[in-house]
Design an enzyme around this catalytic site. Structure first.
Site, PDB file in Angstrom:
ATOM      1  N   ASP A 165      -4.000 -30.469  -7.590  1.00  6.34           N
ATOM      2  CA  ASP A 165      -2.602 -30.617  -8.020  1.00  6.34           C
ATOM      3  C   ASP A 165      -1.782 -30.936  -6.768  1.00  6.34           C
ATOM      4  O   ASP A 165      -2.319 -30.932  -5.650  1.00  6.34           O
ATOM      5  CB  ASP A 165      -2.111 -29.310  -8.671  1.00  6.34           C
ATOM      6  CG  ASP A 165      -0.652 -29.380  -9.074  1.00  6.34           C
ATOM      7  OD1 ASP A 165      -0.251 -30.393  -9.676  1.00  6.34           O
ATOM      8  OD2 ASP A 165       0.111 -28.441  -8.778  1.00  6.34           O
ATOM      9  N   TYR A 188       4.687 -34.875  -6.955  1.00 11.75           N
ATOM     10  CA  TYR A 188       4.114 -36.033  -7.640  1.00 11.75           C
ATOM     11  C   TYR A 188       5.115 -36.603  -8.660  1.00 11.75           C
ATOM     12  O   TYR A 188       5.072 -37.786  -9.001  1.00 11.75           O
ATOM     13  CB  TYR A 188       2.843 -35.639  -8.402  1.00 11.75           C
ATOM     14  CG  TYR A 188       1.591 -35.456  -7.580  1.00 11.75           C
ATOM     15  CD1 TYR A 188       1.574 -35.623  -6.196  1.00 11.75           C
ATOM     16  CD2 TYR A 188       0.385 -35.117  -8.200  1.00 11.75           C
ATOM     17  CE1 TYR A 188       0.405 -35.450  -5.463  1.00 11.75           C
ATOM     18  CE2 TYR A 188      -0.789 -34.953  -7.473  1.00 11.75           C
ATOM     19  CZ  TYR A 188      -0.773 -35.114  -6.111  1.00 11.75           C
ATOM     20  OH  TYR A 188      -1.934 -34.947  -5.399  1.00 11.75           O
ATOM     21  N   CYS A 205      -2.818 -31.233 -13.224  1.00 11.69           N
ATOM     22  CA  CYS A 205      -1.454 -31.721 -13.032  1.00 11.69           C
ATOM     23  C   CYS A 205      -1.135 -32.669 -14.184  1.00 11.69           C
ATOM     24  O   CYS A 205      -1.857 -33.651 -14.410  1.00 11.69           O
ATOM     25  CB  CYS A 205      -1.402 -32.463 -11.700  1.00 11.69           C
ATOM     26  SG  CYS A 205       0.113 -33.389 -11.453  1.00 11.69           S
ATOM     27  N   CYS A 254       4.280 -29.034 -16.987  1.00 10.95           N
ATOM     28  CA  CYS A 254       3.978 -29.217 -15.560  1.00 10.95           C
ATOM     29  C   CYS A 254       3.309 -27.910 -15.161  1.00 10.95           C
ATOM     30  O   CYS A 254       3.798 -26.822 -15.528  1.00 10.95           O
ATOM     31  CB  CYS A 254       5.272 -29.445 -14.773  1.00 10.95           C
ATOM     32  SG  CYS A 254       5.097 -29.228 -12.985  1.00 10.95           S
ATOM     33  N   THR A 255       2.217 -28.005 -14.434  1.00  8.88           N
ATOM     34  CA  THR A 255       1.440 -26.778 -14.170  1.00  8.88           C
ATOM     35  C   THR A 255       2.144 -25.830 -13.196  1.00  8.88           C
ATOM     36  O   THR A 255       1.702 -24.700 -13.013  1.00  8.88           O
ATOM     37  CB  THR A 255       0.040 -27.149 -13.641  1.00  8.88           C
ATOM     38  OG1 THR A 255       0.190 -28.053 -12.527  1.00  8.88           O
ATOM     39  CG2 THR A 255      -0.795 -27.800 -14.721  1.00  8.88           C
ATOM     40  N   HIS A 256       3.246 -26.279 -12.603  1.00 17.52           N
ATOM     41  CA  HIS A 256       4.034 -25.354 -11.774  1.00 17.52           C
ATOM     42  C   HIS A 256       4.852 -24.382 -12.639  1.00 17.52           C
ATOM     43  O   HIS A 256       5.197 -23.296 -12.193  1.00 17.52           O
ATOM     44  CB  HIS A 256       5.015 -26.131 -10.888  1.00 17.52           C
ATOM     45  CG  HIS A 256       4.401 -26.703  -9.654  1.00 17.52           C
ATOM     46  ND1 HIS A 256       3.555 -27.784  -9.681  1.00 17.52           N
ATOM     47  CD2 HIS A 256       4.498 -26.327  -8.349  1.00 17.52           C
ATOM     48  CE1 HIS A 256       3.177 -28.072  -8.441  1.00 17.52           C
ATOM     49  NE2 HIS A 256       3.726 -27.200  -7.622  1.00 17.52           N
TER      50      HIS A 256
END
Ligand code: DGL
Length: 239
Positions: A8, A40, A71, A180-182
């Protein structure tokens, strides 16, 4: 020894790695956090394809035959092209969990994503394929949020959430897709703006798909994992 490469733009994909370890406790993972190129979410497809190709080359040199794009941005923009460029590798990616909202019967779903994900063809396809007539979907491009999470800047995170989400407060939102993986890292802060919502993300689906791919290609690690996950940060290579 087979290894699974996971990457990611930073710490977001660690939320996926956690799920991968739960579902696949015997596998060996290498995690690459590409802080150097974070975020990104504001890059073009061309820029991101170059960046992700370099990461894939790196994983290949380390002996990975399965690569998890942890991601949503890189998956929605680049996974199709990466599969074409590296047909001998197995890619599993994560896309905004719009299908999960559809399957679970939610009615008013807010989909939080990066600006690049919102503009991608893949997101448009998902919205077309998984949209019931009795369902309202609201797409929000959370510009700057992943970077604020990466920098652990709580004040900025809260400011951005108020900027982007407060107008949905009166709309009886029942679910939020963490596209979003955040974003799973800040569920508590999202709840302060949108109390009571259910959260949906793709991490468990990704882990189950990796398991399926490993079984299908007979790539499972038979014994105990040799290493705990190796966590690499792109900035380490610069220091
Ligand atoms: N965590 C990523 C995603 O799922 C990328 C965030 C970013 O670097 O903008 O989209």
């Amino acid at each position: 020894m087979s290894r699974i490469g996971v990457f990611d733009s930073g710490m977001g994909g660690l939320t996926v790695l956690e799920e991968l370890q739960k579902v696949l406790p015997n596998e060996n993972f290498i995690y690459y956090g590409d802080h150097e190129n974070c975020p990104y979410g504001t890059k073009t497809k061309e820029e991101l394809f170059l960046i992700t190709s370099r990461i894939v080359d790196f994983f290949e040199r380390l002996g990975c035959s399965v690569i998890v794009i942890a991601c949503n941005t890189a998956t929605t923009l680049c996974m199709k092209d990466l599969r074409k460029k590296y047909p001998h590798l197995i890619f599993v990616g994560t896309v905004p969990a719009i299908k999960v909202a559809y399957d679970k019967g939610y009615h008013r779903t807010l989909i939080m994503v990066t600006p690049a994900t919102i503009a991608s063809e893949r997101t448009k396809e998902l919205l077309q394929d998984y949209h019931r007539p009795d369902q309202e979907l609201y797409l929000v491009a959370c510009d700057g949020l992943a970077q604020a999470i990466e920098q652990k800047d709580d004040i900025l995170i809260e400011k951005l959430l108020v900027r982007d989400l407060s107008k949905y407060r009166m709309m009886e939102i029942d679910s939020v897709v963490l596209g979003c993986t955040h974003y799973p890292w800040i569920k508590d802060k999202i709840l302060k703006v949108l109390p009571g919502v259910a959260f949906l993300d793709g991490a468990n689906g990704v882990a189950r798909e990796v398991k399926r791919q490993l079984e299908m290609h007979h790539l499972e690690n038979e014994g105990e994992p040799v290493y705990p996950p190796v966590i690499l940060d792109s900035l380490d290579f610069k220091r």
